[in-house]
Motif scaffolding. Structure first.
Motif, mmCIF file in Angstrom:
data_model
loop_
_atom_site.group_PDB
_atom_site.id
_atom_site.type_symbol
_atom_site.label_atom_id
_atom_site.label_comp_id
_atom_site.label_asym_id
_atom_site.label_seq_id
_atom_site.Cartn_x
_atom_site.Cartn_y
_atom_site.Cartn_z
ATOM 1 N N GLY A 53 36.036 35.078 40.808
ATOM 2 C CA GLY A 53 36.363 34.609 42.150
ATOM 3 C C GLY A 53 37.166 35.583 42.972
ATOM 4 O O GLY A 53 37.621 35.227 44.065
ATOM 5 N N ALA A 54 37.352 36.801 42.488
ATOM 6 C CA ALA A 54 38.161 37.784 43.207
ATOM 7 C C ALA A 54 37.478 38.214 44.484
ATOM 8 O O ALA A 54 36.250 38.372 44.541
ATOM 9 C CB ALA A 54 38.418 38.993 42.322
ATOM 10 N N LYS A 55 38.246 38.411 45.564
ATOM 11 C CA LYS A 55 37.745 38.894 46.847
ATOM 12 C C LYS A 55 38.686 39.967 47.361
ATOM 13 O O LYS A 55 39.830 40.069 46.919
ATOM 14 C CB LYS A 55 37.656 37.742 47.846
ATOM 15 C CG LYS A 55 36.660 36.650 47.458
ATOM 16 C CD LYS A 55 36.636 35.550 48.495
ATOM 17 C CE LYS A 55 35.656 34.453 48.119
ATOM 18 N NZ LYS A 55 35.622 33.354 49.126
ATOM 19 N N GLY A 56 38.213 40.766 48.293
ATOM 20 C CA GLY A 56 39.046 41.797 48.872
ATOM 21 C C GLY A 56 39.288 42.941 47.902
ATOM 22 O O GLY A 56 38.468 43.225 47.020
ATOM 23 N N LYS A 57 40.438 43.600 48.060
ATOM 24 C CA LYS A 57 40.771 44.739 47.212
ATOM 25 C C LYS A 57 41.438 44.265 45.919
ATOM 26 O O LYS A 57 42.262 43.363 45.929
ATOM 27 C CB LYS A 57 41.726 45.691 47.939
ATOM 28 C CG LYS A 57 41.185 46.216 49.260
ATOM 29 C CD LYS A 57 39.919 47.047 49.070
ATOM 30 C CE LYS A 57 39.439 47.584 50.416
ATOM 31 N NZ LYS A 57 38.159 48.348 50.279
ATOM 32 N N VAL A 58 41.052 44.895 44.822
ATOM 33 C CA VAL A 58 41.626 44.581 43.517
ATOM 34 C C VAL A 58 41.968 45.877 42.800
ATOM 35 O O VAL A 58 41.434 46.950 43.105
ATOM 36 C CB VAL A 58 40.660 43.740 42.647
ATOM 37 C CG1 VAL A 58 40.433 42.366 43.242
ATOM 38 C CG2 VAL A 58 39.339 44.479 42.443
#
Length: 526
Positions: free
Chosen positions: A31-36
């Motif tokens: 479910g990660a979004k954007g910068k990681v």
């Protein structure tokens, strides 16, 4: 022969935020979004270039590992995870520092104060005669010396946990993790006299004591006991003690009971230790009896345990190593086993228990070390017997006890206080030494002082061997030094001297009955 009461086990495990390493896929990024920020395990140059191309920023490129830490979009990271030459992609999680716990017993006996004063026990050797010691434990490794198996197991490694727990109480490393011991830099030696089932024979225990003595170790810590005596064990206790070993043993877990101290604690050349709880009450399980010499924390003690972990146990087994660690501290500073024993006695704190429950009192590590003068002079530090509100001050080899205004006089009856000198005085039978009395002007016409010297350390003035010095000192006399004659049957060499001071002070002729307070009255024992 062991004493054991397990609590809830606690393991020294790193807390890792995020998922565990995955063989494939993206760990911890559902479910990660954007910068990681991720760690990418690569296989070969093409995978490394792919990671670089996907990255907005390369955080770290490991020189010796096929790993890169990058910041990238979640979409790009998921694309990397699908490549065959990428071993894994995981979220760059966090680990937390493991804070060191100060067990309540270490705090209660002021061992932490001793540590802050620079007392670590470095140079002393403690033989833990028990189920062995976990040689891989992170809180014990740095302090571990050697060991020997007497149980027939073939190794001195701890297969039970009891010995490791006791070792940590006595001497766990002060290393910012886990727990800390009474002593922190002494050397631990494992004498495995109990098997992994927690039991052993009289012969095994005796062999462990003989070994500790022959190796020249300072302290033998025996958290074990039996309800009946053994001539073999007694011989071994005497052998060790007569060869310079401070022998410390748990009183037993037969309470509530009276006159039930177990063996070897009941032998005169062993220090028998009873157990207290965190509220200074006697632990319900603790054995009691006239042989009890000291009390120490034993209820719900958190310490090292087998397998690199930690556990909470209760018993006089836990009380014993508190005293063992303190003894090591004193012997590291040059005291002999008999001097250390006397110092521990004379500086123990009276916590209001019966003499058959606490002996001389509760172990006080800081007071014992503060009273240690390296074999010279005498510090009178038994503050539990001073009037409330008074204090002490002093320098090396001398201590001044001030009796304040709260010891007011309303009659001609003498008042008295007992002062137990922690530092040994060198005496010769038939010889003498000086006690100096320093009288500050308290506004009275006269001071009367009697000084009694007890050589027997038996806590009973009515039967003590005493030397009496009497002096009437007027206001214009500030000091008086009395020569104390040493009885012909006094112990030779360095011995402790217990002093009782009784005083009477009045303003005007005694016939008028005008009695008042004793202000700034001091006694100095040099």
């Amino acid at each position: 022969m062991s004493e054991k009461n397990k609590g809830v086990s606690r393991r020294n495990v790193l807390k890792v935020a995020g998922g565990a390493m995955a063989a494939t896929g993206v760990a911890g990024l559902a479910g990660a979004k954007g910068k990681v920020e991720v760690n990418v395990g690569v296989r070969g140059k093409r995978a490394r270039r792919a990671a670089e191309n996907a990255a907005d920023h390369v955080v770290r490129d490991f020189d010796s590992l096929d790993v890169m830490t990058i910041r990238a979009s979640a979409k790009a990271v998921k694309g990397l995870a699908k490549r065959k030459n990428v071993r894994y992609v995981e979220k760059n999680g966090t680990v937390e520092a493991l804070a060191q716990t100060l067990p309540w017993g270490i705090d209660r006996v002021d061992a932490d104060v001793a540590h802050s004063n620079g007392d670590t026990g470095s140079g002393a050797d403690i033989a833990i005669l028990d189920t062995g010691i976990d040689s891989d434990h992170p809180d014990l490794q740095a302090n571990l010396g050697t060991g020997k198996d007497f149980s027939g197991k073939g190794t001195w490694e701890d297969g039970d946990g009891h010995g490791t727990h006791c070792a940590g109480i006595a001497n766990a490393v002060n290393n910012s993790e886990g727990v800390v011991g009474v002593s922190t830099e002494a050397t631990l030696h494992a004498g495995k006299v109990l098997g992994d089932d927690g039991s052993g024979s009289f012969s095994d225990v005796a062999a462990g004591l003989e070994w500790a003595a022959d190796q020249g170790y300072d302290v033998a810590s025996l958290s074990l006991g039996a309800s009946s005596g053994s001539s073999t064990v007694k011989d071994a206790v005497d052998y060790a003690y007569n060869n310079g070993v401070l022998v410390v043993s748990s009183a037993g877990n037969s309470g509530p009971c009276s006159d039930c101290v177990g063996y070897p604690a009941a032998y005169s050349n062993a220090i028998a230790v009873s157990s207290t709880d965190s509220d200074d009450t006697l632990s319900s399980f603790s054995s009691t009896g006239s042989e009890v010499e000291l009390a120490a924390p034993g209820g719900s003690i958190y310490s090292t345990y087998q397998g690199g972990g930690y556990d909470t146990l209760s018993g006089t087994s836990m009380s014993c190593p508190h005293v063992s660690g303190a003894g090591a501290q004193l012997m590291a500073k040059g005291q002999t086993n008999t001097e250390a024993r006397s110092t521990l006695q004379s500086t123990a704190e009276d916590i209001g228990l019966g003499s058959n429950e606490q002996g001389y009192g509760l172990l006080d590590v800081e007071a014992a070390l503060n009273g240690d003068t390296g074999g010279g002079g005498g510090d009178c530090l038994d503050a539990t017997q001073w009037p409330s509100g008074t204090g002490s001050s002093g320098a090396e080899n001398i201590d001044t006890v001030a009796l304040g205004g709260d010891v007011s006089k309303s009659s001609a009856d003498n008042a008295y206080e007992d002062f137990t000198c922690a530092g040994p005085v060198t005496v010769s039978p038939g010889g003498s030494f000086d006690i100096s009395l320093d009288y500050s002007d308290g506004g009275f016409d006269s001071h009367y002082a009697n000084v009694y010297v007890d050589w027997d350390q038996n806590k009973d003035w009515s039967t003590a061997t005493e030397t009496v010095v009497m002096q009437d000192v007027s206001d214009d006399t500030s000091t008086y030094t009395a020569t104390v004659d040493v009885p012909s049957d006094a112990p030779t060499g360095e011995t402790l001297v217990r002093v009782r001071l009784s005083w009477n002070a009045f303003d005007g002729p005694s016939a008028t009955g005008e009695y008042g307070e004793v202000n700034d009255f001091t006694v100095e024992v040099q």
